[in-house]
Design a protein around this motif. Structure first.
Motif, PDB file in Angstrom:
ATOM      1  N   LEU A 265     -91.307  49.247  23.188  1.00  0.00           N
ATOM      2  CA  LEU A 265     -91.684  49.528  21.689  1.00  0.00           C
ATOM      3  C   LEU A 265     -90.790  49.786  21.025  1.00  0.00           C
ATOM      4  O   LEU A 265     -90.335  49.610  19.379  1.00  0.00           O
ATOM      5  N   THR A 266     -89.184  50.552  21.253  1.00  0.00           N
ATOM      6  CA  THR A 266     -88.522  50.785  20.793  1.00  0.00           C
ATOM      7  C   THR A 266     -88.017  49.726  19.540  1.00  0.00           C
ATOM      8  O   THR A 266     -87.676  49.894  19.086  1.00  0.00           O
ATOM      9  N   LEU A 267     -87.446  48.409  20.671  1.00  0.00           N
ATOM     10  CA  LEU A 267     -87.426  47.031  19.956  1.00  0.00           C
ATOM     11  C   LEU A 267     -88.817  47.448  18.672  1.00  0.00           C
ATOM     12  O   LEU A 267     -87.891  46.450  17.703  1.00  0.00           O
ATOM     13  N   THR A 268     -89.645  47.048  18.886  1.00  0.00           N
ATOM     14  CA  THR A 268     -90.550  47.300  17.650  1.00  0.00           C
ATOM     15  C   THR A 268     -90.121  47.784  16.882  1.00  0.00           C
ATOM     16  O   THR A 268     -91.065  46.805  15.579  1.00  0.00           O
ATOM     17  N   ILE A 269     -89.752  49.137  16.687  1.00  0.00           N
ATOM     18  CA  ILE A 269     -89.839  50.574  15.850  1.00  0.00           C
ATOM     19  C   ILE A 269     -88.034  49.751  14.986  1.00  0.00           C
ATOM     20  O   ILE A 269     -88.302  49.882  14.028  1.00  0.00           O
ATOM     21  N   ALA A 270     -87.896  49.388  15.323  1.00  0.00           N
ATOM     22  CA  ALA A 270     -86.121  49.026  15.043  1.00  0.00           C
ATOM     23  C   ALA A 270     -86.850  48.188  14.109  1.00  0.00           C
ATOM     24  O   ALA A 270     -86.051  47.550  12.853  1.00  0.00           O
ATOM     25  N   SER A 271     -87.541  47.197  14.987  1.00  0.00           N
ATOM     26  CA  SER A 271     -87.489  45.769  14.194  1.00  0.00           C
ATOM     27  C   SER A 271     -88.596  45.730  12.540  1.00  0.00           C
ATOM     28  O   SER A 271     -88.234  45.195  11.537  1.00  0.00           O
ATOM     29  N   PHE A 272     -89.472  47.069  12.824  1.00  0.00           N
ATOM     30  CA  PHE A 272     -90.129  47.386  11.366  1.00  0.00           C
ATOM     31  C   PHE A 272     -89.409  48.139  10.665  1.00  0.00           C
ATOM     32  O   PHE A 272     -89.677  47.995   9.516  1.00  0.00           O
ATOM     33  N   ALA A 273     -88.268  48.345  10.645  1.00  0.00           N
ATOM     34  CA  ALA A 273     -87.056  49.079  10.232  1.00  0.00           C
ATOM     35  C   ALA A 273     -86.504  48.350   9.217  1.00  0.00           C
ATOM     36  O   ALA A 273     -86.257  48.108   8.315  1.00  0.00           O
ATOM     37  N   ILE A 274     -86.140  47.277   9.841  1.00  0.00           N
ATOM     38  CA  ILE A 274     -84.863  46.301   9.920  1.00  0.00           C
ATOM     39  C   ILE A 274     -86.178  45.471   8.640  1.00  0.00           C
ATOM     40  O   ILE A 274     -85.473  44.645   7.578  1.00  0.00           O
ATOM     41  N   ALA A 275     -87.240  44.939   8.935  1.00  0.00           N
ATOM     42  CA  ALA A 275     -88.364  44.674   8.267  1.00  0.00           C
ATOM     43  C   ALA A 275     -88.647  45.145   7.017  1.00  0.00           C
ATOM     44  O   ALA A 275     -89.012  44.654   5.526  1.00  0.00           O
ATOM     45  N   VAL A 276     -88.504  46.685   6.462  1.00  0.00           N
ATOM     46  CA  VAL A 276     -88.836  46.598   5.363  1.00  0.00           C
ATOM     47  C   VAL A 276     -87.610  47.221   4.817  1.00  0.00           C
ATOM     48  O   VAL A 276     -87.351  46.742   3.355  1.00  0.00           O
ATOM     49  N   GLU A 277     -86.140  47.032   5.100  1.00  0.00           N
ATOM     50  CA  GLU A 277     -85.135  47.016   4.738  1.00  0.00           C
ATOM     51  C   GLU A 277     -84.720  45.128   4.053  1.00  0.00           C
ATOM     52  O   GLU A 277     -83.609  44.562   3.024  1.00  0.00           O
ATOM     53  N   THR A 278     -84.902  43.975   4.622  1.00  0.00           N
ATOM     54  CA  THR A 278     -85.290  43.208   4.299  1.00  0.00           C
ATOM     55  C   THR A 278     -86.417  42.796   3.028  1.00  0.00           C
ATOM     56  O   THR A 278     -86.048  42.297   1.980  1.00  0.00           O
ATOM     57  N   MET A 279     -87.687  43.644   3.285  1.00  0.00           N
ATOM     58  CA  MET A 279     -88.458  43.466   2.164  1.00  0.00           C
ATOM     59  C   MET A 279     -87.325  44.097   0.727  1.00  0.00           C
ATOM     60  O   MET A 279     -87.758  43.260  -0.317  1.00  0.00           O
ATOM     61  N   MET A 280     -87.239  45.251   1.025  1.00  0.00           N
ATOM     62  CA  MET A 280     -85.552  45.104  -0.704  1.00  0.00           C
ATOM     63  C   MET A 280     -85.292  44.627  -0.857  1.00  0.00           C
ATOM     64  O   MET A 280     -85.068  44.699  -2.035  1.00  0.00           O
ATOM     65  N   CYS A 310     -83.675  53.002   5.653  1.00  0.00           N
ATOM     66  CA  CYS A 310     -84.018  52.155   6.948  1.00  0.00           C
ATOM     67  C   CYS A 310     -84.149  52.871   7.905  1.00  0.00           C
ATOM     68  O   CYS A 310     -84.876  53.380   9.330  1.00  0.00           O
ATOM     69  N   VAL A 311     -82.706  53.849   8.494  1.00  0.00           N
ATOM     70  CA  VAL A 311     -82.507  54.021   8.974  1.00  0.00           C
ATOM     71  C   VAL A 311     -83.177  55.803  10.102  1.00  0.00           C
ATOM     72  O   VAL A 311     -83.712  56.000  10.531  1.00  0.00           O
ATOM     73  N   SER A 312     -83.398  56.350   8.738  1.00  0.00           N
ATOM     74  CA  SER A 312     -84.239  57.114   8.697  1.00  0.00           C
ATOM     75  C   SER A 312     -85.773  56.646   8.839  1.00  0.00           C
ATOM     76  O   SER A 312     -87.074  57.724   9.600  1.00  0.00           O
ATOM     77  N   LEU A 313     -86.295  56.176   8.762  1.00  0.00           N
ATOM     78  CA  LEU A 313     -87.509  55.177   8.946  1.00  0.00           C
ATOM     79  C   LEU A 313     -87.873  55.152  10.734  1.00  0.00           C
ATOM     80  O   LEU A 313     -88.704  55.554  10.853  1.00  0.00           O
ATOM     81  N   PHE A 314     -86.715  54.394  10.916  1.00  0.00           N
ATOM     82  CA  PHE A 314     -86.507  54.140  12.356  1.00  0.00           C
ATOM     83  C   PHE A 314     -86.564  55.769  13.681  1.00  0.00           C
ATOM     84  O   PHE A 314     -87.274  55.832  13.898  1.00  0.00           O
ATOM     85  N   VAL A 315     -85.761  56.300  12.513  1.00  0.00           N
ATOM     86  CA  VAL A 315     -85.996  57.681  13.473  1.00  0.00           C
ATOM     87  C   VAL A 315     -87.000  58.647  13.689  1.00  0.00           C
ATOM     88  O   VAL A 315     -87.772  58.921  14.201  1.00  0.00           O
TER      89      VAL A 315
END
Length: 329
Positions: A265-280, A310-315
């Motif tokens: 679950l933690t890795l999934t949240i991190a992947s989601f945050a990185i995906a947002v940054e990749t999209m931008m 992205c870090v704020s979104l992850f936290v």
């Protein structure tokens, strides 16, 4: 009497024993003890000369003469008749074998189970599986012998049928009595028992030939029933320890699975945050004219802002998961 106690299979009469597969390794102790019993019985028969007298109330050509008692009546002087002595040896050998097997099982079980509790591996699980197979087999053997003894103890008629020497003596006495009366032309009105030469021996015969007296056999069977019951309790104790160890191992495995789920679950949240940054980053990477491209130092500022978002979104998502108790504290 047919004896079928695990590896000991025999037919016992008032005078002899027919044993199946006497050279089997487990049967050899029984054969050795039986040989000692027969040697002792043979020496006792050779050194003693018991005599029996005719009934005082019966007149016959042999009245007043002493007649030798049959060999099978030697059991009157012993604590148990011959068939019960053999049965006792068989029970003793079987119970000793089961006790030693259970002791070996206990000696091997506890280290294996402790090792499994420390380290759950395929090798340790295989050893425990083999251990449980041996335990189930031993429990079935003990339970089978215990049930047979319990069945006999519950039925006095079945126990009375096992007194082979008593039946043999009664038959011999009946034949001798009928023969003596037939030679004198006397019709018996009731069966009588011949008496031994002494009053004490006569009392022993009367008690021994009582069809309802099964106290000796009952005491013998109860002693080995208690021993088998103790052996069974040892096996159940080992099985309970195995069940406790399995529960502990299952708790450990469940805890490890929970930790893996939390990590996933933690890795999934991190992947989601990185995906947002990749999209931008993909938005700004499009080949479209934009006035921001002409501002000096805009690249570093944009990357910093995107990373902070992205870090704020992850936290934020991680905190939400902890608030919902989806992750451990």
């Amino acid at each position: 009497m047919v004896v079928n106690l695990e590896f000991i299979r025999a037919i016992i009469t008032a005078e002899e024993v027919l044993l199946l597969d006497p050279l089997r390794q487990e049967v050899l102790p029984f054969v050795e003890q039986l040989r000692q019993l027969l040697l002792h019985k043979s020496s006792s028969n050779h050194g003693s000369n018991q005599l029996i007298a005719q009934d005082h109330g019966m007149q016959s050509p042999t009245a007043g003469k002493w007649l030798p008692v049959p060999d099978a009546a030697d059991g009157l002087q012993a604590e148990l008749p011959f068939e019960f002595q053999v049965l006792e040896i068989a029970l003793e050998v079987v119970c000793t074998y089961l006790d030693s097997s259970v002791a070996e099982l206990e000696r091997d079980a506890y280290p294996v189970l402790d090792e499994l509790a420390r380290n759950v591996s395929t090798k340790n699980l295989e050893r425990v599986r083999s251990l449980k197979s041996n335990l189930t087999r031993l429990l079935a053997q003990v339970q089978r012998v215990r049930d047979e003894i319990e069945h006999l103890l519950d039925d006095d008629e079945d126990m009375a049928q096992l007194y082979l020497t008593r039946k043999w003596i009664q038959n011999q006495q009946s034949e001798a009595l009928m023969g003596a009366m037939a030679s004198n032309g006397i019709v018996p009105t009731a069966p009588h028992l011949r008496r031994l030469s002494s009053a004490r021996s006569g009392s022993l015969v009367s008690n021994y030939l009582n069809d309802n007296d099964v106290e000796d056999l009952e005491m013998l069977l109860e002693a080995y029933f208690m021993q088998l019951d103790g052996t069974r309790n040892k096996i159940l104790s080992v099985r309970e320890y195995i069940d406790d160890t399995e529960d502990y191992v299952n708790i450990q495995l469940d805890n490890q699975r929970n930790e893996l789920i939390q990590l996933q679950l933690t890795l999934t949240i991190a992947s989601f945050a990185i995906a947002v940054e990749t999209m931008m980053a993909g938005w700004f990477g499009m080949n479209i004219p934009c006035s921001l491209y002409n501002i000096h130092g805009i690249f570093e500022l944009t990357v910093g802002i995107m990373t902070a978002v992205c870090v704020s979104l992850f936290v934020l998502v991680l905190g939400y998961a902890r608030w919902k108790k989806l992750l451990g504290s």
